[in-house]
Design an enzyme around this catalytic site. Structure first.
Site, PDB file in Angstrom:
ATOM      1  N   LYS A 264       0.882  -1.176   0.122  1.00 47.33           N
ATOM      2  CA  LYS A 264       0.152   0.064  -0.086  1.00 47.33           C
ATOM      3  C   LYS A 264       0.950   1.210  -0.091  1.00 47.33           C
ATOM      4  O   LYS A 264       1.595   1.291   0.840  1.00 47.33           O
ATOM      5  CB  LYS A 264      -0.845   0.001   1.244  1.00 47.33           C
ATOM      6  CG  LYS A 264      -1.728   1.329   1.323  1.00 47.33           C
ATOM      7  CD  LYS A 264      -2.695   1.379   2.663  1.00 47.33           C
ATOM      8  CE  LYS A 264      -3.169   2.684   3.095  1.00 47.33           C
ATOM      9  NZ  LYS A 264      -3.954   2.600   4.302  1.00 47.33           N
ATOM     10  N   ASP A 269      -2.386  10.014   3.427  1.00 50.33           N
ATOM     11  CA  ASP A 269      -3.742   9.896   3.556  1.00 50.33           C
ATOM     12  C   ASP A 269      -4.719  10.777   4.915  1.00 50.33           C
ATOM     13  O   ASP A 269      -4.355  10.751   5.736  1.00 50.33           O
ATOM     14  CB  ASP A 269      -3.791   8.347   4.350  1.00 50.33           C
ATOM     15  CG  ASP A 269      -5.280   7.809   4.484  1.00 50.33           C
ATOM     16  OD1 ASP A 269      -6.212   8.636   4.166  1.00 50.33           O
ATOM     17  OD2 ASP A 269      -5.405   7.091   5.459  1.00 50.33           O
ATOM     18  N   LYS A 276      -9.761  12.982   8.127  1.00 53.42           N
ATOM     19  CA  LYS A 276      -9.467  12.795   9.494  1.00 53.42           C
ATOM     20  C   LYS A 276      -9.443  13.821  10.372  1.00 53.42           C
ATOM     21  O   LYS A 276      -9.070  15.011  10.094  1.00 53.42           O
ATOM     22  CB  LYS A 276      -8.120  12.104   9.502  1.00 53.42           C
ATOM     23  CG  LYS A 276      -7.877  10.815   8.736  1.00 53.42           C
ATOM     24  CD  LYS A 276      -6.389  10.146   8.775  1.00 53.42           C
ATOM     25  CE  LYS A 276      -6.437   8.772   8.155  1.00 53.42           C
ATOM     26  NZ  LYS A 276      -6.974   7.843   8.922  1.00 53.42           N
ATOM     27  N   ASP A 287       1.571   6.311   5.540  1.00 54.77           N
ATOM     28  CA  ASP A 287       0.732   5.652   5.002  1.00 54.77           C
ATOM     29  C   ASP A 287       1.248   4.681   3.680  1.00 54.77           C
ATOM     30  O   ASP A 287       0.245   3.824   3.238  1.00 54.77           O
ATOM     31  CB  ASP A 287      -0.776   6.340   4.680  1.00 54.77           C
ATOM     32  CG  ASP A 287      -1.820   5.357   4.983  1.00 54.77           C
ATOM     33  OD1 ASP A 287      -1.758   4.247   5.679  1.00 54.77           O
ATOM     34  OD2 ASP A 287      -2.677   5.584   4.471  1.00 54.77           O
ATOM     35  N   ASP A 346     -11.869   7.187   3.732  1.00 54.94           N
ATOM     36  CA  ASP A 346     -10.748   6.828   4.503  1.00 54.94           C
ATOM     37  C   ASP A 346     -10.311   5.500   4.522  1.00 54.94           C
ATOM     38  O   ASP A 346      -9.342   4.937   4.992  1.00 54.94           O
ATOM     39  CB  ASP A 346     -11.064   7.591   5.858  1.00 54.94           C
ATOM     40  CG  ASP A 346      -9.744   7.821   6.677  1.00 54.94           C
ATOM     41  OD1 ASP A 346      -8.646   7.578   6.078  1.00 54.94           O
ATOM     42  OD2 ASP A 346      -9.576   7.867   7.894  1.00 54.94           O
ATOM     43  N   GLU A 348      -9.332   3.572   2.337  1.00 50.37           N
ATOM     44  CA  GLU A 348      -8.918   3.902   0.705  1.00 50.37           C
ATOM     45  C   GLU A 348      -7.605   2.870   0.502  1.00 50.37           C
ATOM     46  O   GLU A 348      -7.540   2.364  -0.755  1.00 50.37           O
ATOM     47  CB  GLU A 348      -7.986   5.106   0.650  1.00 50.37           C
ATOM     48  CG  GLU A 348      -6.822   5.516   1.042  1.00 50.37           C
ATOM     49  CD  GLU A 348      -6.501   5.236   2.494  1.00 50.37           C
ATOM     50  OE1 GLU A 348      -7.539   5.428   3.292  1.00 50.37           O
ATOM     51  OE2 GLU A 348      -5.634   4.918   3.038  1.00 50.37           O
ATOM     52  N   ARG A 350      -7.332  -0.338   1.123  1.00 44.18           N
ATOM     53  CA  ARG A 350      -8.059  -1.741   0.423  1.00 44.18           C
ATOM     54  C   ARG A 350      -8.495  -1.296  -0.961  1.00 44.18           C
ATOM     55  O   ARG A 350      -8.466  -2.350  -1.733  1.00 44.18           O
ATOM     56  CB  ARG A 350      -9.298  -2.227   1.300  1.00 44.18           C
ATOM     57  CG  ARG A 350     -10.704  -1.197   1.633  1.00 44.18           C
ATOM     58  CD  ARG A 350     -11.388  -1.596   2.620  1.00 44.18           C
ATOM     59  NE  ARG A 350     -10.869  -1.155   3.991  1.00 44.18           N
ATOM     60  CZ  ARG A 350     -11.431  -1.053   5.103  1.00 44.18           C
ATOM     61  NH1 ARG A 350     -12.449  -1.884   5.068  1.00 44.18           N
ATOM     62  NH2 ARG A 350     -10.810  -0.710   6.199  1.00 44.18           N
TER      63      ARG A 350
HETATM   64  N1  BES Z   1      -4.039   4.612   6.944  1.00 44.39           N
HETATM   65  C1  BES Z   1      -5.135   4.360   7.988  1.00 44.39           C
HETATM   66  C2  BES Z   1      -4.803   3.548   8.734  1.00 44.39           C
HETATM   67  C3  BES Z   1      -3.887   3.727   9.788  1.00 44.39           C
HETATM   68  C4  BES Z   1      -4.180   4.402  11.268  1.00 44.39           C
HETATM   69  C5  BES Z   1      -2.447   3.809   9.561  1.00 44.39           C
HETATM   70  C6  BES Z   1      -3.326   4.783  12.187  1.00 44.39           C
HETATM   71  C7  BES Z   1      -1.582   3.987  10.606  1.00 44.39           C
HETATM   72  C8  BES Z   1      -1.949   4.587  11.813  1.00 44.39           C
HETATM   73  C9  BES Z   1      -6.119   4.059   6.915  1.00 44.39           C
HETATM   74  O1  BES Z   1      -6.434   4.272   5.738  1.00 44.39           O
HETATM   75  C10 BES Z   1      -7.551   4.128   7.719  1.00 44.39           C
HETATM   76  O2  BES Z   1      -7.757   5.547   7.704  1.00 44.39           O
HETATM   77  N2  BES Z   1      -8.389   3.306   8.095  1.00 44.39           N
HETATM   78  C11 BES Z   1      -9.695   3.600   8.899  1.00 44.39           C
HETATM   79  C12 BES Z   1     -10.437   2.538   8.168  1.00 44.39           C
HETATM   80  C13 BES Z   1     -12.080   2.721   8.692  1.00 44.39           C
HETATM   81  C14 BES Z   1     -12.415   4.335   7.880  1.00 44.39           C
HETATM   82  C15 BES Z   1     -12.950   1.707   8.497  1.00 44.39           C
HETATM   83  C16 BES Z   1      -9.288   3.290  10.325  1.00 44.39           C
HETATM   84  O3  BES Z   1      -8.416   2.583  10.814  1.00 44.39           O
HETATM   85  O4  BES Z   1      -9.935   4.298  10.979  1.00 44.39           O
HETATM   86 ZN    ZN Z   2      -4.657   4.883   4.870  1.00 42.51          ZN
HETATM   87 MN    MN Z   3      -7.533   6.058   5.588  1.00 41.52          MN
END
Ligand code: BES
Ligand code: ZN
Ligand code: MN
Length: 502
Positions: A264, A269, A276, A287, A346, A348, A350
């Site tokens: 990824k 992000d 966020k 990210d 967010d 994204e 996947r």
């Molecule tokens: N890049 C983030 C996950 C992340 C969070 C990586 C903290 C490193 C540190 C990912 O893209 C994300 O935002 N995931 C969301 C998913 C949710 C919207 C279902 C999350 O984990 O909150």
């Molecule tokens: Zn992300």
């Molecule tokens: Mn995200």
């Protein structure tokens, strides 16, 4: 820091590191220094309550008449408990004890350890690599103004003095090649997003051609033609273009189907329209951690000329809110043909991985697929930074990766998958949605989403490295910052299970 190996002999001057086993048991060189100094070491240990526990260190003034400036006593714990990973941690502890030594050259004495199962040359090589890995520092943006005040490490050279020094040097060479890969990964992960966007990242990849890696880059136009709309949808809010990079290393003479390693690469992000919160958003520059690992791994394989066929894939995008950004509720048709309802922009990673998974399988028919992604915050809640999450459709692969993790200290913990979790990503208007129902099992529903893009039972593993890619405190083998978690793990997996013997 430079590392060299030399025959056992004390230098005429400078800082010297000697080992002390648990219970203040002196190793050979420590014993002779103690003796010639009239019990100097023993008294220092007594005064400082230094026991010789593993990774405990004590810096003392060298005994008068030795010519040396300082001695670092390195606690080694019990000899029988020392394995290669423990020696690496001892190397890391050595570096942190000598980083601010005033001497440019430091000698680390590795004496024979009765009762230890690791051959001395291996022990010396693993200590050296531990020290080297720990010494990494991202100082590209420090100017004279703050750098001097900030205790910039003075040590320039570590001389590892040991009986089997030629053998140690030989064992160290491939480890050093992997460390170069680790450092490339850490550089990429540390780089801020204003400097490293998808295009700049793909340009960095192009430099790997000089190592014998074949590099190809898919532009947006090409991805559009291929139908990679899930990936393109994530990047469409950004002023910067998206890219997919393919890195091929054909090190095996046999024409075996390759291992595919997918990363990824979300260069920043922001969350997109599902933006966020401000606090901690700066972390989202890393990210692209998974793509960074794939890049460093490929460099490591090429540098040590691994006898394996491996193809790396990077899905590079920037997830930004704007008038052209993807909206919650949008439906995209992925390259696989499956449609996705984007509930949360967010989630994204996947979406990016889905299309890269399809591209990798259609184009390269890999024998095995491993993806790495800073995919979910939920994996940090579940496992902290001690383990990365492991998800797999194949018990053998999961077992092999778990073992490689234990050996390298990049540990994995497997989480469950199954139909009852898959149901949570059913959509009312498309084949699936990009988040689960409710707040539970966020890391698992993300893995279930990816699983829908793995074709006809290809062995696949997904590593959720959101908790292990960055560290806010010094670790045994990584100072604060980017860790490159995954490079050494996958290098080991490839050595043990993918490389051909000839
Ligand atoms: N890049 C983030 C996950 C992340 C969070 C990586 C903290 C490193 C540190 C990912 O893209 C994300 O935002 N995931 C969301 C998913 C949710 C919207 C279902 C999350 O984990 O909150
Ligand atoms: Zn992300
Ligand atoms: Mn995200």
């Amino acid at each position: 820091m430079k590392i060299s190996f030399a025959k056992p002999a004390l230098p005429a001057s400078g800082t010297v590191v000697v080992g002390i086993l648990a219970g203040r048991k002196l190793t050979a060189t420590a014993r002779s220094l103690d003796k010639s100094g009239g019990g100097h070491l023993s008294r220092a240990m007594e005064a400082a309550a230094f026991e010789g526990r593993a990774e405990q260190t004590l810096t003392i003034l060298a005994p008068a008449g030795s010519g040396l400036s300082r001695l670092v006593l390195l606690g080694m714990g019990e000899a029988a408990k020392l394995d290669t990973a423990a020696f690496e941690r001892l190397g890391g502890a050595t570096w942190s004890a000598i980083a601010n030594a005033k001497d440019k050259d430091v000698t680390l004495v590795v004496d024979a350890l009765p009762g230890c199962n690791v051959p001395i040359a291996q022990a010396a090589a693993h200590m050296a690599i531990g020290a080297l890995l720990r010494s990494y520092r991202f100082d590209r943006y420090r100017t004279e103004a703050t750098e001097k005040k900030d205790d910039k490490p003075q040590v320039g050279k570590l001389i590892v003095s040991t009986a089997d020094h030629d053998l140690a040097k030989k064992a160290f060479a491939p480890m050093e090649a992997v460390a170069e890969g680790v450092f490339l990964t850490r550089d990429l992960q540390s780089e801020p997003a204003n400097i490293l966007g998808p295009v700049e990242f793909s340009e960095e990849c192009q430099k790997l051609e000089k190592l014998g890696i074949k590099v190809s880059v898919l532009t947006e136009k090409e991805m559009k033609k291929l139908g990679m709309n899930a990936l393109l949808g994530v990047g469409q809010g950004s002023a910067r273009g998206s890219r997919t990079v393919i890195l091929e290393w054909n090190g095996s003479k046999a024409k075996t189907p390759p291992l595919a390693v997918i990363g990824k690469g979300v260069c920043f992000d922001s969350g997109g329209i599902s933006i966020k919160p401000a606090g901690g958003m700066e972390d989202m520059k890393w990210d692209m951690g998974g793509a960074g690992v794939v890049t460093g791994l490929m460099a490591a394989l090429a540098r040590r000329k691994a006898k394996a066929n491996v193809v790396g894939f990077l899905g590079l995008v920037e997830n930004m809110p704007s008038g052209t950004a993807q909206r919650p509720g949008d439906v995209v048709r992925s390259m696989s043909g499956q449609t996705i309802e984007v509930i949360n922009t967010d989630a994204e990673g996947r979406l990016v991985l889905a299309d890269v998974l399809t591209y990798a399988q259609r184009k390269y028919k890999p024998a095995t697929i491993i993806d790495l992604a800073t995919l979910t915050g939920a994996i940090i809640i579940a496992l902290g930074m001690e383990h990365a999450g492991l998800f797999s459709n194949d018990d053998t692969l999961a077992g092999q990766l778990t073992k490689a993790g234990q050996e390298t200290g990049e540990k994995l913990w497997r989480l469950p998958m199954g139909d009852s979790y898959d149901k949570l990503i059913k959509s009312d208007i498309a084949d699936m949605k990009n988040v689960g129902d409710g707040r539970g099992a966020g890391s698992i529903t993300a893995a279930q989403f990816l699983a829908r893009f793995v074709e006809s039972g290809t062995p696949w593993a997904h590593l959720d490295i959101a908790g292990t890619t960055w560290t806010n405190k010094d670790l045994p083998l990584a100072s604060k910052g980017a860790t490159a978690f995954g490079v050494r793990l996958l290098d080991r997996y490839i050595t043990e299970h993918i490389e051909t013997k000839r």
